[in-house]
Every structure is written in C-alpha cells, then in structure tokens.
Design a protein around this motif. Sequence first.
Motif, PDB file in Angstrom:
ATOM      1  N   TYR A 104     -11.330 -77.773 -67.858  1.00  0.00           N
ATOM      2  CA  TYR A 104     -10.376 -77.620 -66.757  1.00  0.00           C
ATOM      3  C   TYR A 104      -9.550 -76.365 -66.924  1.00  0.00           C
ATOM      4  CZ  TYR A 104      -6.965 -78.792 -63.217  1.00  0.00           C
ATOM      5  OH  TYR A 104      -6.178 -78.766 -62.103  1.00  0.00           O
ATOM      6  N   PRO A 105      -9.418 -75.548 -65.916  1.00  0.00           N
ATOM      7  CA  PRO A 105      -9.806 -75.662 -64.522  1.00  0.00           C
ATOM      8  C   PRO A 105     -11.131 -74.970 -64.188  1.00  0.00           C
ATOM      9  CG  PRO A 105      -8.323 -73.829 -64.735  1.00  0.00           C
ATOM     10  CD  PRO A 105      -8.510 -74.405 -66.123  1.00  0.00           C
ATOM     11  N   TYR A 106     -11.998 -74.794 -65.173  1.00  0.00           N
ATOM     12  CA  TYR A 106     -13.253 -74.093 -64.946  1.00  0.00           C
ATOM     13  C   TYR A 106     -14.438 -75.042 -65.071  1.00  0.00           C
ATOM     14  CZ  TYR A 106     -10.426 -69.970 -66.109  1.00  0.00           C
ATOM     15  OH  TYR A 106      -9.466 -69.016 -66.151  1.00  0.00           O
ATOM     16  N   TYR A 156     -14.046 -72.365 -60.177  1.00  0.00           N
ATOM     17  CA  TYR A 156     -12.702 -72.920 -60.288  1.00  0.00           C
ATOM     18  C   TYR A 156     -12.727 -74.331 -59.724  1.00  0.00           C
ATOM     19  CZ  TYR A 156      -7.612 -73.006 -60.289  1.00  0.00           C
ATOM     20  OH  TYR A 156      -6.305 -73.307 -60.547  1.00  0.00           O
ATOM     21  N   GLY A 187      -9.918 -76.506 -60.323  1.00  0.00           N
ATOM     22  CA  GLY A 187      -8.542 -76.994 -60.309  1.00  0.00           C
ATOM     23  C   GLY A 187      -8.084 -77.357 -58.908  1.00  0.00           C
ATOM     24  N   LYS A 188      -7.151 -78.291 -58.843  1.00  0.00           N
ATOM     25  CA  LYS A 188      -6.644 -78.741 -57.547  1.00  0.00           C
ATOM     26  C   LYS A 188      -5.471 -77.906 -57.052  1.00  0.00           C
ATOM     27  CE  LYS A 188      -8.098 -83.557 -57.797  1.00  0.00           C
ATOM     28  NZ  LYS A 188      -9.085 -83.394 -58.819  1.00  0.00           N
TER      29      LYS A 188
END
Length: 151
Positions: free
Chosen positions: A44-46, A116, A118-119
């Motif tokens: 995270y975030p990858y 990516y 990630g939110k």
Amino acid sequence: MTNYPSSRAGTQSSMNHRFSKEERLCSKRLIDSLFHNGSSFIMYPYRVVFLVIDERPHKAEAPAQVIISVPKRRYKHAVDRNLLKRRMRECYRLQKSKLYPFLQEHSLHLLIAFQYVGKEKLLSSYLYERMDGVLTKIIDELAKKYVEQTD
C-alpha cells in the motif's frame, strides 16, 4: 519527515537522477507481456507488477523500464491523477539507484508497472518511504529467483 537526496550536491554522483525516455515503458507488446506474464504484489498504496525479460529492447539502454498509472475510476479529475503520477515518478526517480546496480550486476532487464491503489491522495514523504520498500522487495524477489539459479 523523509530527507530527499539533494539534487544540487556539489559533485555529480555516479547514478544519474534523471527519468529519461528510455526508462519509460511504451511498447504495447511489452506492456501486454508484463501484465500477462509478470509477478505482482501489493505494498500500500502501490500495486506492483514486474517481469524480467531476456531480450533487451533495441532502444532501451536502461536496465529497467517503468509504467506508472492511477485509476480513472477512483480519481475522476485528471489534475488529481497527474499529481499522484508526478509524485510516484519523483519517488522512483530518486530511488532507482538502489535497483540499477543489482540489475546491471546480474545482466537483467526489468519491466515494472506501478499502479496506485490508495483511496486518498497521500503525501510525497509517505510515497517516498513506501517506494523504498517496494524497490527493496523487488530486489529480494529477483535475488531469490535469479541469483540462486546461477549458484
């Protein structure tokens, strides 16, 4: 807070901190091969997909070629996607010097996709730390697979 390497250091280091055209993955054939045959993991975030290829593309002088993407589904505005891609590119550019000596030493050519997942839009300092972990994990995976085969 992470300290980025200074780009204005008095002497030029042996590793060039540029992100040239040769380092960008543009070939449709290679991109298809990467996503169909590559190994992947999430840190995270990858989400990272990587593949070692035998033949080095004729134009590629760099030991690794990279593609960076941010999903349109999660980030509707191009401004937001571009911001995240710019941050990811910068993090990779500053830390690729960890990966390149390993690839050159073992004569490997690597294709990498950074996606990516990630939110929310994260700070550059956090992305930088996570990119460090991603590159270390890639080196560990390659060492397990390719260095043990040659011994």
